[in-house]
Design a protein around this motif. Structure first.
Motif, mmCIF file in Angstrom:
data_model
loop_
_atom_site.group_PDB
_atom_site.id
_atom_site.type_symbol
_atom_site.label_atom_id
_atom_site.label_comp_id
_atom_site.label_asym_id
_atom_site.label_seq_id
_atom_site.Cartn_x
_atom_site.Cartn_y
_atom_site.Cartn_z
ATOM 1 N N GLU A 301 0.847 -1.187 0.000
ATOM 2 C CA GLU A 301 0.000 0.000 0.000
ATOM 3 C C GLU A 301 0.888 1.245 0.000
ATOM 4 O O GLU A 301 1.829 1.359 0.791
ATOM 5 C CB GLU A 301 -0.908 0.015 1.225
ATOM 6 N N THR A 302 0.574 2.200 -0.866
ATOM 7 C CA THR A 302 1.430 3.379 -1.041
ATOM 8 C C THR A 302 0.794 4.665 -0.533
ATOM 9 O O THR A 302 1.322 5.746 -0.788
ATOM 10 C CB THR A 302 1.787 3.552 -2.533
ATOM 11 N N ASN A 303 -0.300 4.567 0.217
ATOM 12 C CA ASN A 303 -0.986 5.785 0.650
ATOM 13 C C ASN A 303 -0.132 6.666 1.539
ATOM 14 O O ASN A 303 -0.062 7.880 1.360
ATOM 15 C CB ASN A 303 -2.279 5.419 1.396
ATOM 16 N N GLN A 304 0.513 6.085 2.536
ATOM 17 C CA GLN A 304 1.279 6.873 3.499
ATOM 18 C C GLN A 304 2.703 6.334 3.547
ATOM 19 O O GLN A 304 2.999 5.388 4.254
ATOM 20 C CB GLN A 304 0.639 6.791 4.891
ATOM 21 N N GLY A 324 2.923 -1.488 -6.210
ATOM 22 C CA GLY A 324 2.248 -0.555 -5.325
ATOM 23 C C GLY A 324 0.752 -0.570 -5.544
ATOM 24 O O GLY A 324 0.255 -0.950 -6.605
ATOM 25 N N ALA A 325 0.014 -0.177 -4.510
ATOM 26 C CA ALA A 325 -1.444 -0.080 -4.595
ATOM 27 C C ALA A 325 -1.897 1.132 -3.793
ATOM 28 O O ALA A 325 -1.425 1.358 -2.679
ATOM 29 C CB ALA A 325 -2.100 -1.348 -4.066
ATOM 30 N N PHE A 326 -2.809 1.910 -4.374
ATOM 31 C CA PHE A 326 -3.256 3.154 -3.742
ATOM 32 C C PHE A 326 -4.756 3.079 -3.470
ATOM 33 O O PHE A 326 -5.531 2.615 -4.309
ATOM 34 C CB PHE A 326 -2.955 4.351 -4.642
ATOM 35 N N ALA A 327 -5.162 3.527 -2.274
ATOM 36 C CA ALA A 327 -6.571 3.531 -1.900
ATOM 37 C C ALA A 327 -7.051 4.960 -1.728
ATOM 38 O O ALA A 327 -6.436 5.738 -1.010
ATOM 39 C CB ALA A 327 -6.762 2.762 -0.596
ATOM 40 N N SER A 328 -8.173 5.297 -2.370
ATOM 41 C CA SER A 328 -8.699 6.653 -2.296
ATOM 42 C C SER A 328 -9.952 6.758 -1.441
ATOM 43 O O SER A 328 -10.392 7.861 -1.130
ATOM 44 C CB SER A 328 -9.005 7.177 -3.709
ATOM 45 N N LEU A 329 -10.540 5.600 -1.054
ATOM 46 C CA LEU A 329 -11.747 5.632 -0.236
ATOM 47 C C LEU A 329 -11.486 5.031 1.143
ATOM 48 O O LEU A 329 -10.426 4.477 1.416
ATOM 49 C CB LEU A 329 -12.880 4.866 -0.925
ATOM 50 N N ALA A 330 -12.474 5.115 2.027
ATOM 51 C CA ALA A 330 -12.350 4.637 3.396
ATOM 52 C C ALA A 330 -12.161 3.122 3.434
ATOM 53 O O ALA A 330 -12.524 2.405 2.499
ATOM 54 C CB ALA A 330 -13.589 5.030 4.194
ATOM 55 N N LYS A 331 -11.620 2.655 4.562
ATOM 56 C CA LYS A 331 -11.288 1.245 4.696
ATOM 57 C C LYS A 331 -12.513 0.349 4.550
ATOM 58 O O LYS A 331 -12.439 -0.715 3.947
ATOM 59 C CB LYS A 331 -10.623 1.003 6.054
ATOM 60 N N ASP A 374 -6.169 -4.753 6.595
ATOM 61 C CA ASP A 374 -5.811 -3.986 5.394
ATOM 62 C C ASP A 374 -4.983 -4.833 4.436
ATOM 63 O O ASP A 374 -5.217 -4.855 3.220
ATOM 64 C CB ASP A 374 -5.033 -2.730 5.781
ATOM 65 N N ALA A 375 -3.986 -5.532 4.999
ATOM 66 C CA ALA A 375 -3.139 -6.374 4.148
ATOM 67 C C ALA A 375 -3.958 -7.497 3.522
ATOM 68 O O ALA A 375 -3.774 -7.842 2.345
ATOM 69 C CB ALA A 375 -1.975 -6.933 4.968
ATOM 70 N N LEU A 376 -4.875 -8.070 4.290
ATOM 71 C CA LEU A 376 -5.741 -9.115 3.742
ATOM 72 C C LEU A 376 -6.558 -8.591 2.568
ATOM 73 O O LEU A 376 -6.670 -9.249 1.521
ATOM 74 C CB LEU A 376 -6.672 -9.631 4.840
ATOM 75 N N VAL A 377 -7.164 -7.411 2.728
ATOM 76 C CA VAL A 377 -7.995 -6.840 1.663
ATOM 77 C C VAL A 377 -7.179 -6.642 0.397
ATOM 78 O O VAL A 377 -7.632 -6.964 -0.714
ATOM 79 C CB VAL A 377 -8.624 -5.508 2.138
ATOM 80 N N VAL A 390 -13.286 -2.606 -7.431
ATOM 81 C CA VAL A 390 -13.151 -2.358 -5.991
ATOM 82 C C VAL A 390 -13.125 -0.866 -5.763
ATOM 83 O O VAL A 390 -12.204 -0.193 -6.217
ATOM 84 C CB VAL A 390 -11.858 -2.987 -5.436
ATOM 85 N N PRO A 391 -14.100 -0.312 -5.062
ATOM 86 C CA PRO A 391 -14.132 1.144 -4.860
ATOM 87 C C PRO A 391 -12.856 1.632 -4.169
ATOM 88 O O PRO A 391 -12.464 1.126 -3.134
ATOM 89 C CB PRO A 391 -15.357 1.355 -3.950
ATOM 90 N N GLY A 392 -12.232 2.625 -4.768
ATOM 91 C CA GLY A 392 -11.119 3.281 -4.120
ATOM 92 C C GLY A 392 -9.792 2.563 -4.230
ATOM 93 O O GLY A 392 -8.809 2.987 -3.620
#
Length: 396
Positions: A301-304, A324-331, A374-377, A390-392
């Motif tokens: 995950e590359t968000n932070q 890398g993978a980026f998430a833009s929506l809530a968990k 988070d890692a599982l998702v 997948v949203p976000g």
């Protein structure tokens, strides 16, 4: 021996004494004293001659149940102290009673033995609980009345629920506070206070059996239905990493989950999440998982600070493919499609993953960061879902 009431074995013709308690409630001491007494003294059913000691791992059996401060060696007097042979995982008392140590990571290890008593510690954390427990029950066939004690912090697993309903089970419950005089005041002033009144505190301190959380995406029934013992040959394997944004003992854990895919089903293979390591430390652990499970890639995950995380992994081993993978929506929005796959029976857990499953069944969208979840998702989404579905979520 001085003992709290909950540390004394119940009266009656029980087969299993299930002692469920909070951290530091004196469960280990109670289990050790009960087993020591059976090995050293004659009782109404005779003295125990052949004993099974079963823990989450061989290391736990040795370091907690044998050599720990409440272990069998510490509880025994010099004249009756058993001899410990580490290479054979065997305790032998001067009177001839023998105990063998077993690990729930190796369910088949119990086969071929016969016992008249057993002590099982932290049953709710056993990786292959059903298989190990079944093999142990088949081995409890010596003497006029084989018996066993289970000392554990409770979790609502299928096995625990069946034991609670069994007419042969005697249940004792205890909280951490009942053994307060023997624990450090700092534990209650600085640590326990943080969790008082929370679901985690009710489970880990009060020793309560906490069932499904309202609003959680996963239920215990969903997870129990997903549990299997062995995965088929896999077509793909990924290691997903949710890197922490801080360092030190109080920092978030680094979520590291390994999953694979065969046909249309995903299989959760391992939870190697870790807390308190430096970036290089958890990167080395992620790379070790990559090689241990012969994975195709590491997903980060590359968000932070994720770009830094990718570079740290490359510094450990530049030959490992990193994505890398980026998430833009809530968990919660990101997790919902993965929870739906569980409902459809398209995800399996190979064994049990106590800490990961605790996060899954207590996650309703708020609270502390669920690093393992988070890692599982990320892992299941990579294996089973198209990124745009997948949203976000967005692959980089």
């Amino acid at each position: 021996m001085l003992a709290h009431d909950h540390q004394l074995p119940p009266e009656g013709p029980w087969t299993t004494w299930l002692l469920m308690g909070g951290r530091g409630a004196g469960k280990t001491r109670a289990g050790g004293e009960w087993l020591r007494h059976l090995a050293e003294n004659a009782c109404e059913f005779g003295r125990a001659r052949s004993i099974a000691i079963v823990a989450e791992s061989y290391a736990d059996a040795r370091e907690i149940m044998i050599e720990g401060p409440s272990g069998l060696l510490a509880l025994s007097t010099s004249g009756e102290r058993p001899a410990w042979t580490a290479s054979r995982r065997r305790l032998e008392w001067p009177n001839g009673a023998v105990a063998h140590c077993f690990s729930a990571e190796d369910p088949e290890g119990v086969r071929g033995f016969e016992f008249d008593a057993a002590w099982c510690d932290e049953l709710c954390k056993w990786r292959y609980a059903e298989e190990t427990w079944s093999n142990l029950q088949l081995a409890l066939r010596q003497g006029p009345r084989p018996r066993q004690v289970v000392t554990t912090t409770p979790r609502p697993t299928g096995l625990i629920k069946r034991l609670l309903k069994s007419p042969g089970t005697a249940v004792t419950r205890a909280s951490s506070y009942e053994n307060r005089d023997n624990l450090s005041p700092v534990f209650f002033d600085e640590i326990a206070r943080r969790y008082e009144g929370t679901r985690l505190g009710r489970q880990e301190l009060m020793g309560e059996l906490i069932d499904d959380m309202p609003g959680a995406l996963w239920t215990w029934n969903m997870i129990e239905a997903a549990r299997i013992s062995l995965a088929p040959p896999l077509q793909r394997v990924v290691v997903a990493v949710d890197p922490p944004v801080s360092l030190g003992a109080g920092a978030d854990a680094c979520g590291i989950v390994v999953a694979g895919k065969a046909d249309e089903c995903a299989y959760v293979l391992a939870d190697w999440s870790v807390q308190g390591l430096t970036p290089r430390g958890w990167a080395e652990r992620a790379v070790a998982a990559y090689y241990e499970f012969e994975a195709d890639r590491i997903l980060v995950e590359t968000n932070q600070g994720g770009e830094m995380a990718k570079e740290v992994i490359r510094q450990v081993d530049r030959t490992v493919p990193v994505k890398g993978a980026f998430a833009s929506l809530a968990k919660r929005a990101r997790a919902e499609p993965v929870a739906a796959l569980y409902e459809k029976g398209e995800v399996r857990h190979v064994g049990a993953f106590a800490q990961l499953e605790d996060e899954m069944t207590s996650f309703a969208g708020g609270g502390p960061s669920p690093d393992r979840l988070d890692a599982l998702v990320w892992a299941i989404a990579e294996l089973k879902l198209r990124p745009k579905s997948v949203p976000g979520l967005r692959s980089l």
